[in-house]
Write a protein that holds these residues in place. Structure first.
Motif, PDB file in Angstrom:
ATOM      1  N   THR A  74       0.836  -1.198   0.000  1.00  0.00           N
ATOM      2  CA  THR A  74       0.000   0.000   0.000  1.00  0.00           C
ATOM      3  C   THR A  74       0.873   1.252   0.000  1.00  0.00           C
ATOM      4  O   THR A  74       0.615   2.197  -0.748  1.00  0.00           O
ATOM      5  CB  THR A  74      -0.950   0.000   1.218  1.00  0.00           C
ATOM      6  N   GLU A  75       1.915   1.241   0.835  1.00  0.00           N
ATOM      7  CA  GLU A  75       2.824   2.389   0.893  1.00  0.00           C
ATOM      8  C   GLU A  75       3.554   2.572  -0.436  1.00  0.00           C
ATOM      9  O   GLU A  75       3.711   3.699  -0.915  1.00  0.00           O
ATOM     10  CB  GLU A  75       3.828   2.210   2.029  1.00  0.00           C
ATOM     11  N   GLN A  77       2.516   1.611  -3.409  1.00  0.00           N
ATOM     12  CA  GLN A  77       1.560   2.092  -4.400  1.00  0.00           C
ATOM     13  C   GLN A  77       1.298   3.584  -4.222  1.00  0.00           C
ATOM     14  O   GLN A  77       1.223   4.326  -5.197  1.00  0.00           O
ATOM     15  CB  GLN A  77       0.244   1.316  -4.333  1.00  0.00           C
ATOM     16  N   SER A  78       1.191   4.046  -2.983  1.00  0.00           N
ATOM     17  CA  SER A  78       0.994   5.470  -2.724  1.00  0.00           C
ATOM     18  C   SER A  78       2.171   6.291  -3.238  1.00  0.00           C
ATOM     19  O   SER A  78       1.993   7.354  -3.850  1.00  0.00           O
ATOM     20  CB  SER A  78       0.802   5.727  -1.229  1.00  0.00           C
ATOM     21  N   ASP A  81       2.045   6.312  -7.046  1.00  0.00           N
ATOM     22  CA  ASP A  81       0.987   7.229  -7.489  1.00  0.00           C
ATOM     23  C   ASP A  81       1.467   8.673  -7.418  1.00  0.00           C
ATOM     24  O   ASP A  81       1.165   9.484  -8.301  1.00  0.00           O
ATOM     25  CB  ASP A  81      -0.279   7.045  -6.661  1.00  0.00           C
ATOM     26  N   LEU A  82       2.215   8.999  -6.377  1.00  0.00           N
ATOM     27  CA  LEU A  82       2.758  10.342  -6.238  1.00  0.00           C
ATOM     28  C   LEU A  82       3.757  10.651  -7.340  1.00  0.00           C
ATOM     29  O   LEU A  82       3.756  11.745  -7.901  1.00  0.00           O
ATOM     30  CB  LEU A  82       3.402  10.507  -4.856  1.00  0.00           C
ATOM     31  N   LYS A  85       1.775  11.325 -10.462  1.00  0.00           N
ATOM     32  CA  LYS A  85       1.044  12.592 -10.365  1.00  0.00           C
ATOM     33  C   LYS A  85       1.965  13.797 -10.526  1.00  0.00           C
ATOM     34  O   LYS A  85       1.593  14.798 -11.131  1.00  0.00           O
ATOM     35  CB  LYS A  85       0.322  12.678  -9.035  1.00  0.00           C
TER      36      LYS A  85
END
Length: 87
Positions: A74-75, A77-78, A81-82, A85
């Motif tokens: 999860t970390e 993937q975050s 994603d950053l 972005k």
């Protein structure tokens, strides 16, 4: 590269190509430089985002899912994603 990501990149590249063709026409039509610069900035933004997608996918492929706990996944993937972005 994952098939979905490959298809997404191809679509983004086609979009950027279409934008560049549009900019070429704008130059040929002697359009205002502000309009041309606006479109060039849009192309640059799209290319930078594609770079982020490629980097994120490369990291994702380098780290096998079994190596990470669900929380770490999860970390990661975050973080990816950053990267996407902000590029």
């Amino acid at each position: 590269m994952v098939q979905t990501t490959s298809a997404q990149l191809k679509n983004r590249l086609r979009r950027a190509d279409g934008q560049l063709q549009g900019i070429l026409k704008m130059v040929e039509d002697d359009r205002d430089c502000r309009d041309i610069l606006t479109q060039l900035a849009a192309v640059r933004s799209g290319v930078e985002r594609m770079m982020g997608v490629v980097v994120a996918e490369n990291v994702r492929q380098c780290v096998a899912a079994g190596q990470l706990t669900p929380e770490q996944q999860t970390e990661l993937q975050s973080a990816l994603d950053l990267v996407v972005k902000t590029h």
